[in-house]
Write a protein that holds these residues in place. Structure first.
Motif, mmCIF file in Angstrom:
data_model
loop_
_atom_site.group_PDB
_atom_site.id
_atom_site.type_symbol
_atom_site.label_atom_id
_atom_site.label_comp_id
_atom_site.label_asym_id
_atom_site.label_seq_id
_atom_site.Cartn_x
_atom_site.Cartn_y
_atom_site.Cartn_z
ATOM 1 N N ASP A 197 0.803 -1.220 0.000
ATOM 2 C CA ASP A 197 0.000 0.000 0.000
ATOM 3 C C ASP A 197 0.837 1.273 0.000
ATOM 4 O O ASP A 197 0.321 2.340 -0.310
ATOM 5 C CB ASP A 197 -0.941 0.019 1.207
ATOM 6 C CG ASP A 197 -2.006 -1.047 1.106
ATOM 7 O OD1 ASP A 197 -2.302 -1.497 -0.007
ATOM 8 O OD2 ASP A 197 -2.540 -1.449 2.149
ATOM 9 N N GLY A 198 2.077 1.166 0.387
ATOM 10 C CA GLY A 198 2.931 2.342 0.420
ATOM 11 C C GLY A 198 4.383 1.948 0.549
ATOM 12 O O GLY A 198 4.708 0.821 0.907
ATOM 13 N N ARG A 215 4.608 -0.839 3.130
ATOM 14 C CA ARG A 215 3.447 -0.779 4.021
ATOM 15 C C ARG A 215 2.435 -1.830 3.586
ATOM 16 O O ARG A 215 2.017 -1.855 2.445
ATOM 17 C CB ARG A 215 2.849 0.622 3.968
ATOM 18 C CG ARG A 215 1.694 0.836 4.890
ATOM 19 C CD ARG A 215 1.308 2.316 4.865
ATOM 20 N NE ARG A 215 0.022 2.532 5.467
ATOM 21 C CZ ARG A 215 -0.186 2.675 6.777
ATOM 22 N NH1 ARG A 215 0.834 2.638 7.597
ATOM 23 N NH2 ARG A 215 -1.392 2.874 7.238
#
Length: 80
Positions: free
Chosen positions: A37-38, A52
């Motif tokens: 996600d990141g 992430r």
């Protein structure tokens, strides 16, 4: 899946596997597709990056290690 992963990465281990450790060094032969996600810079990890909510999407037996992205490529596309 856990049994397959254990067998596969034990095969690729560059030294005897110490079951009391969380680290296994392996030959760079298995390509793994990771979703996350990141991405952020990190001083905690040797590569200097942290993913992430990282998760394995699939093992890419259709790709060779030479076809996989490198950490240098990922770093070069980071902003900030």
């Amino acid at each position: 899946m856990l049994a397959w992963q254990t067998e596969r990465f034990t095969e690729l281990a560059t030294s005897p596997v110490d079951r009391s450790s969380y680290v296994v060094h392996v030959r760079p032969e298995q390509v793994v597709e990771i979703a996350f996600d990141g991405l952020q810079r990190s001083t905690r990890y040797p590569g200097g990056l942290a993913l992430r909510f990282a998760r394995v999407v699939r093992y890419r037996d259709d790709k060779t290690a030479a076809e996989a992205d490198t950490i240098e490529h990922v770093r070069s596309h980071m902003t900030g």
